[in-house]
Design a protein around this motif. Structure first.
Motif, PDB file in Angstrom:
ATOM      1  N   UNK A  42     -25.391  -8.704  -3.163  1.00  0.00           N
ATOM      2  CA  UNK A  42     -24.858 -10.046  -3.102  1.00  0.00           C
ATOM      3  C   UNK A  42     -24.265 -10.272  -1.714  1.00  0.00           C
ATOM      4  N   UNK A  43     -24.700 -11.252  -1.037  1.00  0.00           N
ATOM      5  CA  UNK A  43     -24.225 -11.569   0.305  1.00  0.00           C
ATOM      6  C   UNK A  43     -23.162 -12.658   0.222  1.00  0.00           C
ATOM      7  N   UNK A  44     -22.013 -12.359   0.800  1.00  0.00           N
ATOM      8  CA  UNK A  44     -20.916 -13.325   0.838  1.00  0.00           C
ATOM      9  C   UNK A  44     -20.724 -13.797   2.267  1.00  0.00           C
ATOM     10  N   UNK A  45     -20.306 -15.028   2.388  1.00  0.00           N
ATOM     11  CA  UNK A  45     -20.053 -15.558   3.728  1.00  0.00           C
ATOM     12  C   UNK A  45     -18.776 -14.928   4.294  1.00  0.00           C
ATOM     13  N   UNK A  46     -18.648 -14.970   5.593  1.00  0.00           N
ATOM     14  CA  UNK A  46     -17.481 -14.393   6.265  1.00  0.00           C
ATOM     15  C   UNK A  46     -16.197 -15.079   5.813  1.00  0.00           C
ATOM     16  N   UNK A  47     -16.262 -16.381   5.552  1.00  0.00           N
ATOM     17  CA  UNK A  47     -15.079 -17.123   5.095  1.00  0.00           C
ATOM     18  C   UNK A  47     -14.579 -16.631   3.747  1.00  0.00           C
ATOM     19  N   UNK A  48     -15.504 -16.400   2.818  1.00  0.00           N
ATOM     20  CA  UNK A  48     -15.130 -15.907   1.489  1.00  0.00           C
ATOM     21  C   UNK A  48     -14.589 -14.485   1.591  1.00  0.00           C
ATOM     22  N   UNK A  49     -15.246 -13.645   2.405  1.00  0.00           N
ATOM     23  CA  UNK A  49     -14.755 -12.273   2.601  1.00  0.00           C
ATOM     24  C   UNK A  49     -13.339 -12.284   3.165  1.00  0.00           C
ATOM     25  N   UNK A  50     -13.094 -13.173   4.123  1.00  0.00           N
ATOM     26  CA  UNK A  50     -11.764 -13.280   4.725  1.00  0.00           C
ATOM     27  C   UNK A  50     -10.728 -13.713   3.679  1.00  0.00           C
ATOM     28  N   UNK A  51     -11.094 -14.670   2.834  1.00  0.00           N
ATOM     29  CA  UNK A  51     -10.174 -15.135   1.790  1.00  0.00           C
ATOM     30  C   UNK A  51      -9.876 -14.020   0.790  1.00  0.00           C
ATOM     31  N   UNK A  52     -10.885 -13.237   0.431  1.00  0.00           N
ATOM     32  CA  UNK A  52     -10.679 -12.127  -0.512  1.00  0.00           C
ATOM     33  C   UNK A  52      -9.739 -11.088   0.095  1.00  0.00           C
ATOM     34  N   UNK A  53      -9.983 -10.732   1.357  1.00  0.00           N
ATOM     35  CA  UNK A  53      -9.132  -9.752   2.036  1.00  0.00           C
ATOM     36  C   UNK A  53      -7.700 -10.274   2.146  1.00  0.00           C
ATOM     37  N   UNK A  54      -7.552 -11.534   2.486  1.00  0.00           N
ATOM     38  CA  UNK A  54      -6.221 -12.129   2.600  1.00  0.00           C
ATOM     39  C   UNK A  54      -5.514 -12.119   1.246  1.00  0.00           C
ATOM     40  N   UNK A  55      -6.227 -12.477   0.198  1.00  0.00           N
ATOM     41  CA  UNK A  55      -5.641 -12.480  -1.148  1.00  0.00           C
ATOM     42  C   UNK A  55      -5.214 -11.071  -1.562  1.00  0.00           C
ATOM     43  N   UNK A  56      -6.050 -10.080  -1.315  1.00  0.00           N
ATOM     44  CA  UNK A  56      -5.710  -8.700  -1.665  1.00  0.00           C
ATOM     45  C   UNK A  56      -4.503  -8.202  -0.864  1.00  0.00           C
ATOM     46  N   UNK A  57      -4.410  -8.577   0.390  1.00  0.00           N
ATOM     47  CA  UNK A  57      -3.242  -8.196   1.195  1.00  0.00           C
ATOM     48  C   UNK A  57      -1.965  -8.836   0.663  1.00  0.00           C
ATOM     49  N   UNK A  58      -2.055 -10.087   0.226  1.00  0.00           N
ATOM     50  CA  UNK A  58      -0.898 -10.762  -0.363  1.00  0.00           C
ATOM     51  C   UNK A  58      -0.496 -10.104  -1.683  1.00  0.00           C
ATOM     52  N   UNK A  59      -1.489  -9.696  -2.479  1.00  0.00           N
ATOM     53  CA  UNK A  59      -1.189  -8.974  -3.721  1.00  0.00           C
ATOM     54  C   UNK A  59      -0.499  -7.646  -3.430  1.00  0.00           C
ATOM     55  N   UNK A  60      -0.981  -6.955  -2.413  1.00  0.00           N
ATOM     56  CA  UNK A  60      -0.386  -5.668  -2.028  1.00  0.00           C
ATOM     57  C   UNK A  60       1.061  -5.865  -1.598  1.00  0.00           C
ATOM     58  N   UNK A  61       1.322  -6.901  -0.816  1.00  0.00           N
ATOM     59  CA  UNK A  61       2.681  -7.203  -0.364  1.00  0.00           C
ATOM     60  C   UNK A  61       3.591  -7.520  -1.550  1.00  0.00           C
ATOM     61  N   UNK A  62       3.105  -8.322  -2.478  1.00  0.00           N
ATOM     62  CA  UNK A  62       3.897  -8.664  -3.668  1.00  0.00           C
ATOM     63  C   UNK A  62       4.138  -7.425  -4.529  1.00  0.00           C
ATOM     64  N   UNK A  63       3.134  -6.590  -4.658  1.00  0.00           N
ATOM     65  CA  UNK A  63       3.266  -5.370  -5.451  1.00  0.00           C
ATOM     66  C   UNK A  63       4.311  -4.443  -4.830  1.00  0.00           C
ATOM     67  N   UNK A  64       4.288  -4.294  -3.510  1.00  0.00           N
ATOM     68  CA  UNK A  64       5.266  -3.444  -2.829  1.00  0.00           C
ATOM     69  C   UNK A  64       6.674  -4.011  -2.930  1.00  0.00           C
ATOM     70  N   UNK A  65       6.778  -5.328  -3.035  1.00  0.00           N
ATOM     71  CA  UNK A  65       8.093  -5.953  -3.201  1.00  0.00           C
ATOM     72  C   UNK A  65       8.686  -5.593  -4.564  1.00  0.00           C
ATOM     73  N   UNK A  66       7.864  -5.648  -5.613  1.00  0.00           N
ATOM     74  CA  UNK A  66       8.347  -5.370  -6.962  1.00  0.00           C
ATOM     75  C   UNK A  66       8.401  -3.884  -7.277  1.00  0.00           C
ATOM     76  N   UNK A  67       7.573  -3.089  -6.644  1.00  0.00           N
ATOM     77  CA  UNK A  67       7.529  -1.654  -6.881  1.00  0.00           C
ATOM     78  C   UNK A  67       7.681  -0.918  -5.551  1.00  0.00           C
ATOM     79  N   UNK A  68       8.893  -0.891  -5.002  1.00  0.00           N
ATOM     80  CA  UNK A  68       9.072  -0.227  -3.710  1.00  0.00           C
ATOM     81  C   UNK A  68       8.835   1.274  -3.842  1.00  0.00           C
ATOM     82  N   UNK A  69       8.406   1.855  -2.739  1.00  0.00           N
ATOM     83  CA  UNK A  69       8.157   3.293  -2.738  1.00  0.00           C
ATOM     84  C   UNK A  69       9.478   4.020  -2.907  1.00  0.00           C
TER      85      UNK A  69
END
Length: 156
Positions: A1-28
């Motif tokens: 499945x080929x995704x456009x660069x814009x969609x890939x960028x949005x997915x990466x950005x969303x995953x990074x935001x999820x990671x940031x939120x997860x680290x906020x609620x579950x600090x190391x």
């Protein structure tokens, strides 16, 4: 499945935001809290951020061979700290704060969900406080005992 660069960028950005939120609620867990996971280890005793009294209690706990055997036997840290909460209340309190950080928010979410369910089911009722109290209670009703204490209504 080929995704456009814009969609890939949005997915990466969303995953990074999820990671940031997860680290906020579950600090190391920092090195200062490793004594909770390894209460009988000398290495983590030195890095523990505890008061003088709490350090004394941790030394006392470390020298108790029966507790060390119980710690090695148990599978869960929470069970171990629950078992020593009467002997070492300060230490177990600190351990529970690290091991169980979200107990109150879980209870609040449960109460809110229950309130929403009751209000949707019984829209015509203005006050749901007694229903909510029963719904959130951990006590199971004994229906046989309750029904035995009531007299049945006979038909004529």
């Amino acid at each position: 499945m080929n995704l456009s660069q814009g969609i890939k960028h949005q997915i990466v950005q969303h995953l990074n935001e999820l990671k940031t939120a997860f680290e906020k609620y579950f600090p190391k867990c920092g090195k200062e809290d490793h004594w909770i996971m390894f209460p009988f280890s000398e290495i983590y005793f030195k890095s523990a951020v505890l008061s003088a009294r709490e350090k004394e209690k941790l030394i006392e706990l470390k020298t108790d061979s029966s507790l060390q055997a119980a710690f090695l036997e148990k599978k869960s840290l929470i069970t171990f700290w629950a078992n020593v909460k009467y002997e070492y209340p300060e230490l177990s309190y600190k351990a529970f704060n690290v091991l169980l950080p979200f107990t109150s928010s879980v209870l609040v979410e449960r109460a809110f969900s229950s309130y929403t369910f009751i209000k949707n089911k019984c829209r015509n009722r203005l006050s749901v406080s007694s229903d909510l109290r029963v719904y959130l209670s951990s006590v199971e009703p004994d229906f046989k005992k309750l029904s035995a204490s009531k007299q049945s209504q006979g038909s004529r």
